[in-house]
Design a protein around this motif. Structure first.
Motif, PDB file in Angstrom:
ATOM      1  N   PHE A 330      21.020  -4.384  -2.122  1.00 11.51           N
ATOM      2  CA  PHE A 330      20.870  -5.386  -1.070  1.00 11.51           C
ATOM      3  C   PHE A 330      20.047  -6.558  -1.580  1.00 11.51           C
ATOM      4  O   PHE A 330      19.332  -6.456  -2.589  1.00 11.51           O
ATOM      5  CB  PHE A 330      20.236  -4.779   0.187  1.00 11.51           C
ATOM      6  N   THR A 331      20.172  -7.682  -0.894  1.00  6.88           N
ATOM      7  CA  THR A 331      19.442  -8.873  -1.309  1.00  6.88           C
ATOM      8  C   THR A 331      17.977  -8.762  -0.912  1.00  6.88           C
ATOM      9  O   THR A 331      17.633  -8.172   0.111  1.00  6.88           O
ATOM     10  CB  THR A 331      20.044 -10.131  -0.668  1.00  6.88           C
ATOM     11  N   GLY A 332      17.112  -9.361  -1.739  1.00  5.26           N
ATOM     12  CA  GLY A 332      15.681  -9.330  -1.469  1.00  5.26           C
ATOM     13  C   GLY A 332      14.922  -8.500  -2.486  1.00  5.26           C
ATOM     14  O   GLY A 332      15.503  -7.696  -3.219  1.00  5.26           O
ATOM     15  N   HIS A 333      13.625  -8.702  -2.522  1.00  8.88           N
ATOM     16  CA  HIS A 333      12.725  -8.004  -3.452  1.00  8.88           C
ATOM     17  C   HIS A 333      11.886  -6.984  -2.690  1.00  8.88           C
ATOM     18  O   HIS A 333      11.557  -7.192  -1.518  1.00  8.88           O
ATOM     19  CB  HIS A 333      11.831  -9.026  -4.154  1.00  8.88           C
ATOM     20  N   ARG A 334      11.533  -5.910  -3.355  1.00 11.82           N
ATOM     21  CA  ARG A 334      10.774  -4.849  -2.685  1.00 11.82           C
ATOM     22  C   ARG A 334       9.417  -5.315  -2.180  1.00 11.82           C
ATOM     23  O   ARG A 334       8.811  -4.673  -1.317  1.00 11.82           O
ATOM     24  CB  ARG A 334      10.595  -3.657  -3.633  1.00 11.82           C
ATOM     25  N   ASP A 335       8.912  -6.434  -2.688  1.00  8.36           N
ATOM     26  CA  ASP A 335       7.642  -6.973  -2.204  1.00  8.36           C
ATOM     27  C   ASP A 335       7.807  -7.873  -0.980  1.00  8.36           C
ATOM     28  O   ASP A 335       6.807  -8.276  -0.374  1.00  8.36           O
ATOM     29  CB  ASP A 335       6.947  -7.769  -3.316  1.00  8.36           C
ATOM     30  N   ASP A 336       9.072  -8.207  -0.623  1.00  3.30           N
ATOM     31  CA  ASP A 336       9.302  -9.006   0.582  1.00  3.30           C
ATOM     32  C   ASP A 336       8.912  -8.187   1.813  1.00  3.30           C
ATOM     33  O   ASP A 336       9.255  -6.999   1.909  1.00  3.30           O
ATOM     34  CB  ASP A 336      10.776  -9.405   0.699  1.00  3.30           C
ATOM     35  N   PRO A 337       8.214  -8.782   2.768  1.00  2.00           N
ATOM     36  CA  PRO A 337       7.800  -8.031   3.972  1.00  2.00           C
ATOM     37  C   PRO A 337       8.966  -7.365   4.699  1.00  2.00           C
ATOM     38  O   PRO A 337       8.858  -6.201   5.106  1.00  2.00           O
ATOM     39  CB  PRO A 337       7.139  -9.109   4.837  1.00  2.00           C
ATOM     40  N   LYS A 338      10.091  -8.073   4.867  1.00  2.00           N
ATOM     41  CA  LYS A 338      11.230  -7.487   5.570  1.00  2.00           C
ATOM     42  C   LYS A 338      11.770  -6.266   4.827  1.00  2.00           C
ATOM     43  O   LYS A 338      12.136  -5.255   5.442  1.00  2.00           O
ATOM     44  CB  LYS A 338      12.347  -8.512   5.764  1.00  2.00           C
ATOM     45  N   VAL A 339      11.833  -6.373   3.511  1.00  2.00           N
ATOM     46  CA  VAL A 339      12.325  -5.248   2.711  1.00  2.00           C
ATOM     47  C   VAL A 339      11.365  -4.066   2.822  1.00  2.00           C
ATOM     48  O   VAL A 339      11.793  -2.909   2.917  1.00  2.00           O
ATOM     49  CB  VAL A 339      12.512  -5.668   1.232  1.00  2.00           C
ATOM     50  N   GLN A 340      10.071  -4.327   2.837  1.00  2.00           N
ATOM     51  CA  GLN A 340       9.097  -3.244   2.973  1.00  2.00           C
ATOM     52  C   GLN A 340       9.257  -2.529   4.302  1.00  2.00           C
ATOM     53  O   GLN A 340       9.151  -1.297   4.378  1.00  2.00           O
ATOM     54  CB  GLN A 340       7.680  -3.799   2.826  1.00  2.00           C
ATOM     55  N   TYR A 341       9.518  -3.279   5.378  1.00  2.00           N
ATOM     56  CA  TYR A 341       9.747  -2.660   6.683  1.00  2.00           C
ATOM     57  C   TYR A 341      10.971  -1.746   6.644  1.00  2.00           C
ATOM     58  O   TYR A 341      10.949  -0.626   7.174  1.00  2.00           O
ATOM     59  CB  TYR A 341       9.943  -3.738   7.756  1.00  2.00           C
ATOM     60  N   LEU A 343      12.418  -0.291   3.987  1.00  2.00           N
ATOM     61  CA  LEU A 343      12.180   0.885   3.144  1.00  2.00           C
ATOM     62  C   LEU A 343      11.299   1.904   3.863  1.00  2.00           C
ATOM     63  O   LEU A 343      11.510   3.114   3.743  1.00  2.00           O
ATOM     64  CB  LEU A 343      11.535   0.459   1.820  1.00  2.00           C
ATOM     65  N   LYS A 344      10.327   1.413   4.625  1.00  2.00           N
ATOM     66  CA  LYS A 344       9.456   2.324   5.365  1.00  2.00           C
ATOM     67  C   LYS A 344      10.241   3.088   6.425  1.00  2.00           C
ATOM     68  O   LYS A 344      10.052   4.300   6.608  1.00  2.00           O
ATOM     69  CB  LYS A 344       8.317   1.534   6.014  1.00  2.00           C
ATOM     70  N   GLU A 345      11.142   2.410   7.131  1.00  2.00           N
ATOM     71  CA  GLU A 345      11.936   3.075   8.161  1.00  2.00           C
ATOM     72  C   GLU A 345      12.920   4.064   7.556  1.00  2.00           C
ATOM     73  O   GLU A 345      13.111   5.165   8.082  1.00  2.00           O
ATOM     74  CB  GLU A 345      12.674   2.027   9.002  1.00  2.00           C
ATOM     75  N   VAL A 346      13.564   3.680   6.456  1.00  2.00           N
ATOM     76  CA  VAL A 346      14.518   4.584   5.803  1.00  2.00           C
ATOM     77  C   VAL A 346      13.802   5.829   5.282  1.00  2.00           C
ATOM     78  O   VAL A 346      14.283   6.958   5.436  1.00  2.00           O
ATOM     79  CB  VAL A 346      15.255   3.857   4.653  1.00  2.00           C
ATOM     80  N   GLU A 347      12.636   5.625   4.683  1.00  2.00           N
ATOM     81  CA  GLU A 347      11.884   6.753   4.117  1.00  2.00           C
ATOM     82  C   GLU A 347      11.465   7.743   5.193  1.00  2.00           C
ATOM     83  O   GLU A 347      11.343   8.946   4.940  1.00  2.00           O
ATOM     84  CB  GLU A 347      10.658   6.227   3.370  1.00  2.00           C
ATOM     85  N   ALA A 348      11.283   7.260   6.431  1.00  2.00           N
ATOM     86  CA  ALA A 348      10.789   8.115   7.509  1.00  2.00           C
ATOM     87  C   ALA A 348      11.789   9.199   7.887  1.00  2.00           C
ATOM     88  O   ALA A 348      11.384  10.287   8.320  1.00  2.00           O
ATOM     89  CB  ALA A 348      10.450   7.261   8.728  1.00  2.00           C
ATOM     90  N   PHE A 349      13.088   8.940   7.752  1.00  2.00           N
ATOM     91  CA  PHE A 349      14.077   9.940   8.156  1.00  2.00           C
ATOM     92  C   PHE A 349      14.966  10.432   7.021  1.00  2.00           C
ATOM     93  O   PHE A 349      15.746  11.362   7.210  1.00  2.00           O
ATOM     94  CB  PHE A 349      14.957   9.403   9.302  1.00  2.00           C
ATOM     95  N   ALA A 350      14.858   9.845   5.839  1.00  2.00           N
ATOM     96  CA  ALA A 350      15.668  10.298   4.698  1.00  2.00           C
ATOM     97  C   ALA A 350      15.043  11.546   4.071  1.00  2.00           C
ATOM     98  O   ALA A 350      13.831  11.758   4.145  1.00  2.00           O
ATOM     99  CB  ALA A 350      15.772   9.193   3.657  1.00  2.00           C
ATOM    100  N   SER A 351      15.891  12.353   3.459  1.00  2.00           N
ATOM    101  CA  SER A 351      15.375  13.493   2.700  1.00  2.00           C
ATOM    102  C   SER A 351      14.594  13.008   1.490  1.00  2.00           C
ATOM    103  O   SER A 351      13.561  13.563   1.127  1.00  2.00           O
ATOM    104  CB  SER A 351      16.530  14.391   2.249  1.00  2.00           C
TER     105      SER A 351
END
Length: 364
Positions: A330-341, A343-351
């Motif tokens: 996906f577009t964007g860098h992992r340090d971008d605030p939107k991307v961090q949000y 990744l945090k949501e995906v990590e919460a329910f992913a294995s």
């Protein structure tokens, strides 16, 4: 005629003067590159970090944006790519492993991305490229990940699952396939055509139309196909320009790929995280629990934060039958605030969530 010769002499003298200025400026740039190396060494920089993917992407984009012609943007960027490659070699030559042997499209992609001053090292398999980078024997690796007509390269995706390597860049190569023969080949007696399985697939319609009775033999690479044809009298190879030149073959037919926009995307792998370049991509791999609505739940945060998905691919998981892992770009860098949000949501329910890397979008 005398006036014409006078005009040409004046123009040639002008070119000579410009060449002298170009020489002085390239030498000055190289001297600054050496000074950069001294500063980095004093700061304790490692060999691999002499090369800065985000910095080079920014320089090439700036060159293309400021170019007024008559050379087109990509041609101008390629010239600067080689200047930068030569200057970087004065700091520390970059060693790059690629899926070999010599003459493959992957080597062509490596040279396109790093320039011809890089030291390219052929490896026999994709997992060997990963191991070579991981061991520190080379600074970077180049591996194919997807073709526009034949889809993903599964070996590359599978290697990322268990590797600590990070994606540091990407390069897209326009793939032109040619039918090649050797100097001893008797064209009217050709009984087989060698090539990599993907290249045979990319040229399937053309082969069926022009050589329907010829045996199609898949080999480990296009370069291997070219090498075999070099010593045979009744075979041909499908390969690109680099293999053709390397083995001294002749083109019987050019650009025989079925799709006119046939391209392959390659990834640059390394041991470093790459800072943002302002035009970046991020790649992740996600393991999901096998339950209803899991894919929708995975994709929802990207929609919520308006992040553009450029690729999503599923692969069977080794953790259990009918479980899958998802590779997402996906577009964007992992340090971008939107991307961090996101990744945090995906990590919460992913294995499991694994960030493979954030890196500059391909410039060339």
């Amino acid at each position: 005629m005398a006036d014409q010769e006078k005009d040409l002499k004046g123009l040639r003298d002008k070119i000579d003067s410009i060449d002298g200025k170009i020489l002085e400026l390239i030498s000055a740039r190289a001297a600054v590159a050496q000074e950069v190396a001294r500063v980095k060494e004093a700061a304790g920089a490692t060999d691999a970090f002499f090369y800065r993917p985000e910095r080079e992407a920014q320089v090439l984009r700036r060159i293309m944006s400021r170019n007024d012609g008559p050379l087109d943007d990509e041609e101008m960027a390629r010239l600067f790519r080689e200047i930068m490659s030569a200057c970087l070699a004065l700091e520390e030559p970059v060693r790059v492993a690629y899926l070999g042997p010599e003459g493959t499209f992957t080597q062509q992609a490596a040279l396109k991305h790093f320039g011809h001053s890089a030291v390219s090292v052929p490896m026999a398999a994709i997992d060997e490229v990963f191991r070579e980078v991981e061991s520190g024997a080379v600074n970077y690796g180049v591996v194919p990940v997807e073709n526009s007509s034949e889809g993903v390269v599964s070996h590359t995706l599978d290697s990322f699952i268990h590797s600590s390597m990070r994606i540091c860049g990407e390069v897209v190569l326009r793939i032109h396939q040619h039918l090649l023969v050797g100097e001893n080949t008797r064209e009217e007696k050709i009984t087989r055509v060698y090539s990599h399985a993907q290249s045979l697939a990319q040229c399937r319609k053309w082969l069926d139309s022009h050589w329907p009775m010829v045996e199609k033999v898949a080999v480990s690479s296009n370069a291997e196909a070219a090498r075999r044809v070099k010593g045979e009298w009744n075979s041909a190879a499908i390969a690109g320009d680099m293999a053709c030149e390397l083995y001294g073959l002749k083109k019987v037919a050019e650009k025989i790929e079925d799709e006119p926009d046939n391209s392959t995307r390659f990834l640059i792998i390394g041991n470093q995280d790459v800072p943002a370049s302002n035009e970046d991509k991020t790649s992740i791999v996600v393991s999901m629990r096998n339950q209803p609505g899991s894919l929708h739940r995975l994709l929802a945060p990207f929609h919520c934060y308006d992040i553009d998905l450029t690729r999503i691919e599923s692969r069977p998981s080794r953790s259990g039958a009918w479980n899958y892992v998802f590779f997402i770009d996906f577009t964007g860098h992992r340090d971008d605030p939107k991307v961090q949000y996101v990744l945090k949501e995906v990590e919460a329910f992913a294995s499991e969530l694994k960030v493979l890397g954030s890196y500059p979008k391909g410039v060339l």
